[in-house]
Design an enzyme around this catalytic site. Structure first.
Site, PDB file in Angstrom:
ATOM      1  N   LYS A  63       0.819  -1.228   0.000  1.00  0.00           N
ATOM      2  CA  LYS A  63       0.000   0.000   0.000  1.00  0.00           C
ATOM      3  C   LYS A  63       0.856   1.282   0.000  1.00  0.00           C
ATOM      4  O   LYS A  63       0.501   2.260  -0.642  1.00  0.00           O
ATOM      5  CB  LYS A  63      -0.963  -0.001   1.186  1.00  0.00           C
ATOM      6  CG  LYS A  63      -2.025  -1.091   1.066  1.00  0.00           C
ATOM      7  CD  LYS A  63      -2.988  -1.087   2.226  1.00  0.00           C
ATOM      8  CE  LYS A  63      -3.869  -2.328   2.185  1.00  0.00           C
ATOM      9  NZ  LYS A  63      -4.832  -2.384   3.262  1.00  0.00           N
ATOM     10  N   ASP A  99      -9.849   1.959   2.806  1.00  0.00           N
ATOM     11  CA  ASP A  99      -9.837   1.270   4.109  1.00  0.00           C
ATOM     12  C   ASP A  99     -10.364   2.220   5.189  1.00  0.00           C
ATOM     13  O   ASP A  99     -11.130   1.831   6.068  1.00  0.00           O
ATOM     14  CB  ASP A  99      -8.408   0.863   4.507  1.00  0.00           C
ATOM     15  CG  ASP A  99      -7.894  -0.322   3.708  1.00  0.00           C
ATOM     16  OD1 ASP A  99      -8.723  -1.135   3.254  1.00  0.00           O
ATOM     17  OD2 ASP A  99      -6.662  -0.429   3.542  1.00  0.00           O
ATOM     18  N   GLY A 228     -13.784  -7.143  11.621  1.00  0.00           N
ATOM     19  CA  GLY A 228     -13.400  -6.362  10.446  1.00  0.00           C
ATOM     20  C   GLY A 228     -14.153  -6.661   9.163  1.00  0.00           C
ATOM     21  O   GLY A 228     -13.814  -6.116   8.107  1.00  0.00           O
TER      22      GLY A 228
END
Ligand SMILES: NC(=O)c1ccc[n+]([C@@H]2O[C@H](COP(=O)([O-])OP(=O)(O)OC[C@H]3O[C@@H](n4cnc5c(N)ncnc54)[C@H](OP(=O)(O)O)[C@@H]3O)[C@@H](O)[C@H]2O)c1
Length: 263
Positions: A63, A99, A228
């Site tokens: 990322k 995210d 999550g």
């Protein structure tokens, strides 16, 4: 046909192709979403172009590398320093971080939150800390070691290590560490976690598809808990809409993605 991909190392376990392909099919779009393992982080953008992709998602450990290689980075990703979504715009590749927004969507079902304690200081903690800040929720970062706290200190967060931490009451406790993923471990000392939970209302673990010791203990203390899974779902919904210049109704994408998610 439009082509999309997930980039990471490893990617074999990723459910992103399943999620995105079910939305593509459901909307009748002539497109396909595939997996592409990338070992050399410097090859992210060249692979994107070589595959002639319309969009891609980026997962661990690339990322930050993706952030560095995009032609332009937009939104909260600029603050986080990491992107998980790449979108072709003309000849350029634009980077986003869904995210962070995905996490915020996932906690919307919780009540009002004034402050939060984030356990861990990795990439996921950065995304969560920045989105909480955007929404005026005060976040404290607690990490095992000091070195990763530099990023958060520079952004003005209260930062502590296990040695320097004295708890105050927090509404929400978030586990962003990988403790509990493979082994039955707490993200910090059990006694400390118990004293934090005693004063808290909500607990969130970014780990999904597993009841972690962190969430088990939070339930014993009658906190409202979430893992999550929804964060993962919403980051996918938001990424899909970025691929298509946000012209689909997020609720429709969610309704098409959710059944594939539950498989
Ligand atoms: N649900 C979702 O949509 C979603 C999205 C992204 C990531 N994730 C998950 O988030 C987790 C973290 O990912 P990441 O990329 O942020 O990882 P990362 O950058 O490697 O950071 C890991 C953090 O966890 C801490 N840590 C690791 N093991 C620990 C232990 N046994 N006890 C206490 N602290 C420990 C590390 O502390 P030190 O600095 O001391 O090493 C570090 O702060 C992964 O499980 C990943 O699958 C979920």
């Amino acid at each position: 046909m439009l082509l999309f991909s997930i980039f990471g190392d490893p990617v074999a376990h990723s459910i992103s192709p399943r999620l995105h392909n079910s939305v593509l099919a459901g909307l009748g779009i002539d497109g396909c979403y595939v997996r592409q393992a990338i070992t050399d982080p410097l090859k992210l953008l060249s692979t994107f172009h070589a595959m002639d992709l319309t969009g891609a998602n980026v997962t661990v450990p690339h990322k930050e590398a993706a952030f560095a290689q995009c032609d332009e980075v937009r939104g909260v990703a600029k603050e986080i320093g990491a992107v998980n979504t790449l979108v072709k715009e003309g000849t350029r590749v634009i980077g986003y971080n869904t995210d962070a927004e995905g996490f915020y969507e996932a906690i919307k079902s919780f009540g009002a939150i004034k402050n939060a304690l984030i356990l861990g200081a990795g990439g996921t903690a950065k995304a969560i800390a920045m989105i909480l800040k955007t929404h005026q929720i005060e976040a404290t970062i607690l990490n095992r070691s000091a070195s990763r706290l530099t990023f958060f200190e520079a952004k003005g967060f209260t930062c502590k290590t296990w040695e320097t931490f004295s708890p105050i009451p927090y509404d929400l406790i978030i586990n962003t560490t990988s403790a509990g993923l493979k082994e039955e471990a707490y993200p910090c000392e059990e006694k400390l976690l118990k004293s934090i939970f005693q004063e808290a209302t909500y607990a969130f673990d970014v780990i999904y598809n597993k009841q972690t010791p962190f969430l088990e203990l939070a339930k014993e203390y009658h906190l409202t808990c979430k893992d999550g899974k929804e964060m993962l779902l919403y980051q996918g919904v938001l990424a899909f809409n970025l691929f298509f210049a946000k012209h689909y109704d997020a609720k429709i994408i969610e309704s098409l993605m959710r059944p594939a998610f539950e498989l």
